[in-house]
Design a protein around this motif. Structure first.
Motif, PDB file in Angstrom:
ATOM      1  N   VAL A 274      70.725 -24.618 -73.167  1.00 38.91           N
ATOM      2  CA  VAL A 274      71.160 -23.944 -71.936  1.00 38.91           C
ATOM      3  C   VAL A 274      70.979 -22.440 -72.089  1.00 38.91           C
ATOM      4  N   ALA A 275      71.345 -21.894 -73.258  1.00 40.92           N
ATOM      5  CA  ALA A 275      71.200 -20.456 -73.505  1.00 40.92           C
ATOM      6  C   ALA A 275      69.732 -20.046 -73.436  1.00 40.92           C
ATOM      7  N   MET A 276      68.857 -20.850 -74.005  1.00 41.14           N
ATOM      8  CA  MET A 276      67.429 -20.545 -73.976  1.00 41.14           C
ATOM      9  C   MET A 276      66.896 -20.589 -72.547  1.00 41.14           C
ATOM     10  N   MET A 277      67.298 -21.602 -71.783  1.00 40.50           N
ATOM     11  CA  MET A 277      66.803 -21.759 -70.415  1.00 40.50           C
ATOM     12  C   MET A 277      67.324 -20.663 -69.487  1.00 40.50           C
ATOM     13  N   ALA A 278      68.442 -20.037 -69.841  1.00 38.11           N
ATOM     14  CA  ALA A 278      69.012 -18.978 -69.009  1.00 38.11           C
ATOM     15  C   ALA A 278      68.058 -17.791 -68.896  1.00 38.11           C
ATOM     16  N   ASP A 279      67.250 -17.571 -69.936  1.00 34.81           N
ATOM     17  CA  ASP A 279      66.266 -16.496 -69.900  1.00 34.81           C
ATOM     18  C   ASP A 279      64.963 -17.019 -70.486  1.00 34.81           C
ATOM     19  N   ILE A 280      64.435 -18.061 -69.856  1.00 31.22           N
ATOM     20  CA  ILE A 280      63.261 -18.751 -70.388  1.00 31.22           C
ATOM     21  C   ILE A 280      62.046 -17.847 -70.473  1.00 31.22           C
ATOM     22  N   ASP A 281      61.876 -16.921 -69.522  1.00 32.09           N
ATOM     23  CA  ASP A 281      60.709 -16.036 -69.569  1.00 32.09           C
ATOM     24  C   ASP A 281      60.715 -15.179 -70.829  1.00 32.09           C
ATOM     25  N   GLU A 282      61.862 -14.604 -71.175  1.00 29.21           N
ATOM     26  CA  GLU A 282      61.956 -13.797 -72.394  1.00 29.21           C
ATOM     27  C   GLU A 282      61.812 -14.671 -73.633  1.00 29.21           C
ATOM     28  N   ALA A 283      62.395 -15.871 -73.597  1.00 28.83           N
ATOM     29  CA  ALA A 283      62.278 -16.781 -74.741  1.00 28.83           C
ATOM     30  C   ALA A 283      60.815 -17.140 -74.994  1.00 28.83           C
ATOM     31  N   MET A 284      60.074 -17.410 -73.936  1.00 29.06           N
ATOM     32  CA  MET A 284      58.658 -17.765 -74.091  1.00 29.06           C
ATOM     33  C   MET A 284      57.847 -16.559 -74.564  1.00 29.06           C
ATOM     34  N   ALA A 285      58.149 -15.382 -74.038  1.00 26.03           N
ATOM     35  CA  ALA A 285      57.438 -14.170 -74.473  1.00 26.03           C
ATOM     36  C   ALA A 285      57.697 -13.903 -75.951  1.00 26.03           C
ATOM     37  N   ALA A 286      58.945 -14.052 -76.393  1.00 25.30           N
ATOM     38  CA  ALA A 286      59.286 -13.839 -77.799  1.00 25.30           C
ATOM     39  C   ALA A 286      58.577 -14.865 -78.683  1.00 25.30           C
ATOM     40  N   THR A 287      58.497 -16.089 -78.214  1.00 21.23           N
ATOM     41  CA  THR A 287      57.812 -17.135 -78.978  1.00 21.23           C
ATOM     42  C   THR A 287      56.321 -16.839 -79.077  1.00 21.23           C
ATOM     43  N   ARG A 288      55.708 -16.384 -77.983  1.00 22.87           N
ATOM     44  CA  ARG A 288      54.283 -16.021 -78.024  1.00 22.87           C
ATOM     45  C   ARG A 288      54.045 -14.881 -79.026  1.00 22.87           C
ATOM     46  N   ARG A 289      54.929 -13.887 -79.044  1.00 22.03           N
ATOM     47  CA  ARG A 289      54.793 -12.782 -80.001  1.00 22.03           C
ATOM     48  C   ARG A 289      54.910 -13.294 -81.440  1.00 22.03           C
ATOM     49  N   PHE A 290      55.857 -14.194 -81.667  1.00 19.33           N
ATOM     50  CA  PHE A 290      56.044 -14.771 -83.004  1.00 19.33           C
ATOM     51  C   PHE A 290      54.798 -15.543 -83.436  1.00 19.33           C
ATOM     52  N   ILE A 291      54.244 -16.330 -82.532  1.00 16.82           N
ATOM     53  CA  ILE A 291      53.024 -17.095 -82.837  1.00 16.82           C
ATOM     54  C   ILE A 291      51.879 -16.141 -83.164  1.00 16.82           C
ATOM     55  N   GLU A 292      51.744 -15.075 -82.404  1.00 22.65           N
ATOM     56  CA  GLU A 292      50.700 -14.080 -82.678  1.00 22.65           C
ATOM     57  C   GLU A 292      50.864 -13.476 -84.068  1.00 22.65           C
TER      58      GLU A 292
END
Length: 123
Positions: free
Chosen positions: A16-34
């Motif tokens: 639920v916490a992740m979904m509350a700000d899913i756009d930022e969570a996905m952006a942070a994950t993309r940066r981590f993958i990079e």
């Protein structure tokens, strides 16, 4: 070098916490993958679909029983993984500490057994 799986385990609350700000969570994950790609350690990274869309095959009885969704008693669910090729368990753990996970999540670090460690037929 050894392969390690960084297994993302979440709870209802952390999801639920992740979904509350899913756009930022996905952006942070993309940066981590990079970062992992630049470091040359990432082999694969994938997330799993909503567990309510899955099934569970239970081998607890004489015949397998198939039911919809996750186990009713599950407190943590496997939500995805990163597969890395690193020099040591310590390096795998260091990458795990950098996963942009929601509060309440856990990252399980497990070494992937090599093909030479898997028993072959007739052994």
């Amino acid at each position: 070098m050894a392969k390690y799986m960084l297994i993302m385990r979440g709870t209802d609350e952390s999801n639920v916490a992740m979904m509350a700000d899913i756009d930022e969570a996905m952006a942070a994950t993309r940066r981590f993958i990079e970062e992992m790609v630049k470091a040359g350690v990432l082999l694969a990274a994938e997330g799993l679909d909503d567990p309510r869309r899955g099934v569970v095959v239970d081998f607890g009885g004489e015949a397998p029983v198939v039911t919809d969704g996750p186990y009713g008693e599950t407190k943590e669910l496997f939500g995805g993984y990163f597969l890395v090729d690193v020099a040591s368990k310590e390096e795998a753990v260091e990458w795990a500490t950098r996963v942009p996970a929601a509060r309440g999540s856990k990252i399980e670090v497990r070494r992937v057994a090599g093909s030479d460690e898997v028993p072959q037929a007739g052994e």
